[in-house]
Each structure stands twice: as C-alpha cells, then as structure tokens.
Motif scaffolding. Structure first.
Motif, PDB file in Angstrom:
ATOM      1  N   ILE A   1     -38.471 -35.945  44.815  1.00 51.25           N
ATOM      2  CA  ILE A   1     -38.222 -37.322  45.030  1.00 51.25           C
ATOM      3  C   ILE A   1     -37.057 -37.635  45.704  1.00 51.25           C
ATOM      4  O   ILE A   1     -36.089 -36.840  45.893  1.00 51.25           O
ATOM      5  CB  ILE A   1     -38.096 -38.003  43.540  1.00 51.25           C
ATOM      6  CG1 ILE A   1     -37.001 -37.402  42.960  1.00 51.25           C
ATOM      7  CG2 ILE A   1     -39.358 -37.882  42.881  1.00 51.25           C
ATOM      8  CD1 ILE A   1     -36.635 -37.998  41.434  1.00 51.25           C
ATOM      9  N   GLY A   2     -37.076 -38.912  46.555  1.00 52.78           N
ATOM     10  CA  GLY A   2     -35.989 -39.467  46.946  1.00 52.78           C
ATOM     11  C   GLY A   2     -34.896 -40.177  46.138  1.00 52.78           C
ATOM     12  O   GLY A   2     -35.046 -40.195  44.981  1.00 52.78           O
ATOM     13  N   ALA A   3     -33.668 -40.486  46.572  1.00 50.25           N
ATOM     14  CA  ALA A   3     -32.501 -40.863  45.820  1.00 50.25           C
ATOM     15  C   ALA A   3     -32.668 -41.986  45.305  1.00 50.25           C
ATOM     16  O   ALA A   3     -31.808 -42.477  44.338  1.00 50.25           O
ATOM     17  CB  ALA A   3     -31.174 -40.826  46.960  1.00 50.25           C
TER      18      ALA A   3
ATOM     19  N   ARG B   1     -35.491 -40.481  39.307  1.00 49.23           N
ATOM     20  CA  ARG B   1     -34.412 -39.699  39.578  1.00 49.23           C
ATOM     21  C   ARG B   1     -33.644 -39.408  37.986  1.00 49.23           C
ATOM     22  O   ARG B   1     -32.914 -38.289  37.960  1.00 49.23           O
ATOM     23  CB  ARG B   1     -33.150 -40.123  40.545  1.00 49.23           C
ATOM     24  CG  ARG B   1     -32.632 -41.633  40.063  1.00 49.23           C
ATOM     25  CD  ARG B   1     -31.966 -42.330  41.181  1.00 49.23           C
ATOM     26  NE  ARG B   1     -30.915 -43.419  40.683  1.00 49.23           N
ATOM     27  CZ  ARG B   1     -31.589 -44.663  40.800  1.00 49.23           C
ATOM     28  NH1 ARG B   1     -32.972 -44.853  41.071  1.00 49.23           N
ATOM     29  NH2 ARG B   1     -31.000 -45.875  40.216  1.00 49.23           N
ATOM     30  N   HIS B   2     -33.724 -40.296  37.177  1.00 46.60           N
ATOM     31  CA  HIS B   2     -33.344 -40.181  35.900  1.00 46.60           C
ATOM     32  C   HIS B   2     -33.915 -38.923  34.985  1.00 46.60           C
ATOM     33  O   HIS B   2     -33.265 -38.267  34.521  1.00 46.60           O
ATOM     34  CB  HIS B   2     -33.250 -41.452  34.972  1.00 46.60           C
ATOM     35  CG  HIS B   2     -32.379 -42.494  36.000  1.00 46.60           C
ATOM     36  ND1 HIS B   2     -31.108 -42.526  36.280  1.00 46.60           N
ATOM     37  CD2 HIS B   2     -33.094 -43.688  36.314  1.00 46.60           C
ATOM     38  CE1 HIS B   2     -31.267 -43.642  36.828  1.00 46.60           C
ATOM     39  NE2 HIS B   2     -32.148 -44.323  37.010  1.00 46.60           N
TER      40      HIS B   2
ATOM     41  N   GLU C   1     -39.566 -44.505  48.836  1.00 44.88           N
ATOM     42  CA  GLU C   1     -39.895 -44.070  47.493  1.00 44.88           C
ATOM     43  C   GLU C   1     -40.849 -43.057  47.376  1.00 44.88           C
ATOM     44  O   GLU C   1     -41.905 -42.737  47.956  1.00 44.88           O
ATOM     45  CB  GLU C   1     -40.763 -45.211  46.755  1.00 44.88           C
ATOM     46  CG  GLU C   1     -41.059 -45.004  45.209  1.00 44.88           C
ATOM     47  CD  GLU C   1     -40.001 -45.039  44.230  1.00 44.88           C
ATOM     48  OE1 GLU C   1     -39.999 -44.365  43.201  1.00 44.88           O
ATOM     49  OE2 GLU C   1     -39.177 -45.388  44.867  1.00 44.88           O
ATOM     50  N   ARG C   2     -40.165 -41.719  47.154  1.00 47.54           N
ATOM     51  CA  ARG C   2     -40.789 -40.500  47.250  1.00 47.54           C
ATOM     52  C   ARG C   2     -41.629 -40.201  45.945  1.00 47.54           C
ATOM     53  O   ARG C   2     -40.889 -40.453  44.855  1.00 47.54           O
ATOM     54  CB  ARG C   2     -39.934 -39.437  47.579  1.00 47.54           C
ATOM     55  CG  ARG C   2     -39.787 -39.114  49.096  1.00 47.54           C
ATOM     56  CD  ARG C   2     -40.919 -39.017  49.751  1.00 47.54           C
ATOM     57  NE  ARG C   2     -41.367 -37.733  50.271  1.00 47.54           N
ATOM     58  CZ  ARG C   2     -41.098 -37.200  51.405  1.00 47.54           C
ATOM     59  NH1 ARG C   2     -40.101 -37.715  51.957  1.00 47.54           N
ATOM     60  NH2 ARG C   2     -41.608 -36.292  51.899  1.00 47.54           N
ATOM     61  N   THR C   3     -42.949 -39.495  45.898  1.00 48.55           N
ATOM     62  CA  THR C   3     -43.286 -39.099  44.762  1.00 48.55           C
ATOM     63  C   THR C   3     -43.769 -37.574  44.567  1.00 48.55           C
ATOM     64  O   THR C   3     -43.501 -37.144  45.890  1.00 48.55           O
ATOM     65  CB  THR C   3     -44.716 -39.938  44.274  1.00 48.55           C
ATOM     66  OG1 THR C   3     -45.530 -39.818  45.412  1.00 48.55           O
ATOM     67  CG2 THR C   3     -44.325 -41.301  44.041  1.00 48.55           C
ATOM     68  N   VAL C   4     -44.169 -37.083  43.774  1.00 54.87           N
ATOM     69  CA  VAL C   4     -44.384 -35.685  43.639  1.00 54.87           C
ATOM     70  C   VAL C   4     -46.006 -35.370  43.246  1.00 54.87           C
ATOM     71  O   VAL C   4     -45.924 -35.984  42.224  1.00 54.87           O
ATOM     72  CB  VAL C   4     -43.429 -34.788  43.015  1.00 54.87           C
ATOM     73  CG1 VAL C   4     -43.834 -33.367  43.077  1.00 54.87           C
ATOM     74  CG2 VAL C   4     -41.924 -34.685  43.346  1.00 54.87           C
ATOM     75  N   PRO C   5     -46.873 -34.717  43.993  1.00 57.00           N
ATOM     76  CA  PRO C   5     -46.636 -34.321  45.049  1.00 57.00           C
ATOM     77  C   PRO C   5     -46.825 -35.038  46.310  1.00 57.00           C
ATOM     78  O   PRO C   5     -47.104 -36.129  46.108  1.00 57.00           O
ATOM     79  CB  PRO C   5     -47.864 -33.160  45.265  1.00 57.00           C
ATOM     80  CG  PRO C   5     -48.786 -33.912  44.320  1.00 57.00           C
ATOM     81  CD  PRO C   5     -48.109 -34.706  43.140  1.00 57.00           C
ATOM     82  N   THR C   6     -46.480 -34.698  47.525  1.00 58.15           N
ATOM     83  CA  THR C   6     -46.571 -35.304  48.566  1.00 58.15           C
ATOM     84  C   THR C   6     -47.636 -34.869  49.507  1.00 58.15           C
ATOM     85  O   THR C   6     -48.016 -33.873  49.608  1.00 58.15           O
ATOM     86  CB  THR C   6     -45.182 -34.999  49.653  1.00 58.15           C
ATOM     87  OG1 THR C   6     -44.050 -35.332  48.928  1.00 58.15           O
ATOM     88  CG2 THR C   6     -45.220 -35.927  50.707  1.00 58.15           C
TER      89      THR C   6
ATOM     90  N   ALA D   1     -36.009 -38.674  51.417  1.00 51.18           N
ATOM     91  CA  ALA D   1     -36.598 -37.322  51.125  1.00 51.18           C
ATOM     92  C   ALA D   1     -35.933 -36.720  49.841  1.00 51.18           C
ATOM     93  O   ALA D   1     -34.791 -37.432  49.345  1.00 51.18           O
ATOM     94  CB  ALA D   1     -36.229 -36.418  52.319  1.00 51.18           C
ATOM     95  N   GLY D   2     -36.194 -35.713  49.501  1.00 48.03           N
ATOM     96  CA  GLY D   2     -35.765 -34.900  48.493  1.00 48.03           C
ATOM     97  C   GLY D   2     -36.302 -33.461  48.262  1.00 48.03           C
ATOM     98  O   GLY D   2     -37.340 -33.019  48.731  1.00 48.03           O
TER      99      GLY D   2
END
Length: 449
Positions: free
Chosen positions: A287-289, A294-295, A250-255, A336-337
């Motif tokens: 963000i990751g997939a 993502r929406h 689970e990717r968030t921003v910022p990293t 990753a994203g």
C-alpha cells in the motif's frame, strides 16, 4: 472553536493546536508560497529546524541519476557568504548539529541548537539553500566522496540487499526503483550543468517547507525566514501559493499485472559476496502512504516481526534457533509501497528460513491474530510513538511528513486512536492479501551449494 486540521494553502495562517492540551502548533503560508509549520514547546531549551524540498531520486532523469544527492552534498561546500568551514563551524561552536537527508521523494536540511541559537541555524540553512556557490571544484571533490559512500554501501550486505530489494519490487528501470545515491556510472558522469539545472528547477520558494519545533516564537521565525530568503535572492510574491503536492494513488494489495505467489516459489536475485551468512530479503508491492490500510499495516508488522515477542522472532529464532536476526518491515510512498521480511542465517538454512517466514504470514491469514497479540502490538506502537517524540528533532520530522505526505495535521492522541480502531479482522484481511503477494527475493551471500 473547533480547529481545522486539514492544511489549506489558501489560508495565510492556521492554528492547528491551540496549546490547551499540548504544544501550540501553527501553519503559515509566507510570501513566495513558502510553507512554515512550527510547534512551540516552552518546556525545552532547544529547537530543531528543517528545510524540506519535495524532490528526491524519483524526480531525476536516468542520465542525471544521483544529482539530488550530489546537490545535497554541495550545499555544505560554501555560499557567497560562508566557506565550507564556516558552515561546519557555525554549528560546532554553539554545540549544535546539522545534517541533510536525500530520499526518494524529498530532501531535508536540518539543524538542532539551543533555542537561543535558532536564528543562527535559520540563517545558515537558508543561506545554504538559496546561495550555494555550487563550485565545479567542489563537485569534483564531492564526486569522490559520494563514490566512497556508494562503495561503503556495497560492502554492507544489509545495505546492498535492501537497495536491490527496493529496485526489484518497485522496478529497476523506473524512477522509484533507481537507487537514491545513483550509480557509479551516473555519478561519474554528472556535470556541473546537470547539478545547476536540478537546483534551478526544484529549489524555489513554492517548493520550500520549513518545520521548526522547540522553545520558539512562530512570528519571529516567519519574519527571519522571509528576510533571509529575500536576502538570498528568492522570489517572494505576496500572493504566491505553494506548489501542488505530489499526486497520491490509493494502493491496494494485490496490484494488477504483477506475478505473485507463495514465498517459497519466488525466484531469487542473488548478490554473491564472500560472507559467512546469507542475508535474505523477501516480499512484494504493498500500500501507499495515504492508504487507510496503513494503520492495519503497522499493527500487522508489529505482530509479525516487530520485536522480540513477534511471531518471526519467537518461532524462527527462539524456538528453532535458525537465525540471529529476523524481522518484518514496510515502506510507503505517495503512490507506491512495499512489504518485506528479512533474515540472516547460514547458507544451508536459507531455504528452510524462507519457507518458515512465508508460513508465518500464511498462519496470520488462516488463523488470524489473538487478543493478546493485538494488545501487545498496540502497546508497542503507541509506546514507540511517544518515546520517539520526546525530542524536538523527531517532532520536526513528523511535521514535515504530515505536510508533504498527508496534507493534514494529526495529534499524537488522534494517531493513537486510529491505531486502536484497527481490529483483528482488519489485520487478518491484510495478511490474506499479503500472503499471496510475494514477488521478490534477494539473497546476499556466498554461492549456494
């Protein structure tokens, strides 16, 4: 009876859509752990089938970079039963088409034919995937073809710029950041043993996902697929389960751990080319997939730079006349994203355009988005989704992505409902995180000054 839409690798057969409100969708685990997903649509007279392997450029060692892409080329060069010409002729003589794609996380071999010719397409594609001769002479020929492909990409400023942008955002010395096709040096150094080892490691029944959409019968496809894989010599243990999916993060921003800031403060990676325009890529990690954001990302990208009514297009092109092309984009992988903004302009305008692109994202952060923008974005996304699923090929691709990435089936109506649930505050919150997350700028064009 309610349908369980989460893919269950222990269930030999799952009914994902019973056909009462759309096409019949089934998923089966075949002998060897092969996953088969089909969507039966009797309103068409065509069918598209895809054979997916969850192996891409990120799965290579640095010394073997480009081996996945080289292997994709070689599978069209002949099998124990067919020459390269036989493979090409098989689709041509029935008016069909076939191709393949190598990506960072998967490889896909696919064909589209009349539904009556689906058995032929299945036979040819399974023959290629199981029984390619991988002849050393074919590698020498295809090596030259691939080197020409790499040279062609370098001649295109949008291709070379995007590749460099991905490398810088994802890490040029990491598996994700390496180019999908490899480099001139790595492709030139590939050996027959390298390619064969890559094939033996990844081209196995537990890794294989087959998706097919069109005027077809699921059980007939399953029977033929099992028969042809067995004929190709693959192990098809009745009790075998599919290999585990690639882990998701689970990717968030910022990293954490990445230097980031405003758009105008980002250092420039420059690819000098004798061009009339400067092609600008600007952005950073995202963000990751599988992220729930993502929406919101889809909606944000539509409002920011997704069409002629977007903020980037209206404010930078229509009102100021600074560019011909400008848009925003994002890419997402299992762990990753990234997000990015692109523009092409005369070199003297590059700094002004970069400042304005960054300002548009900041304006979304500071002032939010309007109800009209939300309405237009939802209409654009859902309309494009519906139009994009008009043919069997795009629906085949959607099934494969759901299997490999999401691990769950979703109907188009469900996807639309999830998009409609995104609020203006969700978009503003994501814009807030992205606006201060610029890490990378790539310019392709002449020397400045």
């Amino acid at each position: 009876m309610p349908l369980d839409l989460t893919f269950d690798d222990a269930a030999r057969d799952q009914l994902l859509s019973d056909g009462t409100a759309g096409p019949l969708v089934r998923r089966s685990i075949l002998p060897g752990g092969v996953r088969l997903l089909t969507e039966t649509d009797r309103s068409v007279r065509s069918a598209t089938v895809g054979l997916w392997l969850p192996v891409g450029s990120r799965d290579e060692t640095p010394a073997h970079a480009g081996s996945t892409h080289a292997l994709e080329h070689l599978l069209f060069k002949g099998t124990d039963r067919r020459s390269a010409l036989d493979i090409a002729t098989a689709f041509d003589e029935v008016g069909g088409e076939s191709n393949a794609v190598t990506a960072k996380e998967h490889t896909l071999y696919h064909g589209r034919v009349r539904s009556a010719d689906l058995p032929l397409a299945l036979d040819v594609l399974t023959d290629m995937v199981t029984s390619s001769t991988l002849a050393p002479s074919a590698l020498e020929t295809e090596r030259e073809v691939i080197l020409e492909e790499l040279a062609m990409a370098q001649d295109d400023p949008t291709d070379s710029g995007y590749e460099e942008f991905l490398a810088q955002v994802l890490g040029p010395d990491t598996p994700m950041g390496r180019p999908v096709g490899g480099t001139v040096e790595s492709v030139s150094a590939l050996t027959d043993a390298d390619v064969r080892a890559h094939f033996s490691e990844h081209y196995r029944s537990g890794n294989l996902v087959v998706t097919a959409v069109g005027d077809l019968d699921h059980d007939a496809v399953a029977a033929q697929l099992t028969d042809r894989l067995a004929a190709g010599g693959w192990s098809l243990d009745e009790s075998a389960l599919p290999f585990a999916r690639r882990p998701a993060l689970e990717r968030t921003v910022p990293t954490e751990g990445t230097t980031r800031g405003s758009a105008s403060a980002v250092p420039t990676h420059r690819l000098v080319r004798p061009l009339e325009q400067t092609h600008i890529y600007l952005g950073g990690p995202s963000i990751g997939a599988t992220s729930e954001d993502r929406h919101a990302m889809n909606v944000l990208m539509a409002i920011l730079g997704g069409g002629m009514s977007s903020r980037l297009f209206q404010h930078i092109r229509e009102e100021r006349g600074l560019v011909y092309t400008v848009y925003s984009f994002s890419a997402a992988y299992r762990d990753a994203g990234l997000f990015g903004l692109y523009a092409a302009c005369r070199p003297s305008r590059a700094e002004q355009v970069v400042e304005m692109m960054g300002a548009e994202l900041e304006a979304m952060r500071d002032g939010g988005v309007t109800d009209d923008e939300m309405r237009r974005a939802l209409g654009q996304i859902t309309g494009a989704l519906a139009l994009g699923l008009e043919d069997t090929a795009s629906r085949m691709g959607r099934l494969g992505s759901l299997e490999l990435v999401q691990g769950r089936y979703s109907t188009v109506d469900e996807a639309v409902a999830r998009m409609a649930s995104v609020s203006a505050e969700d978009v503003r919150d994501l814009a807030d995180r992205l606006a201060g997350s610029f890490t990378t700028r790539v310019d392709v064009g002449p020397e400045p000054g």
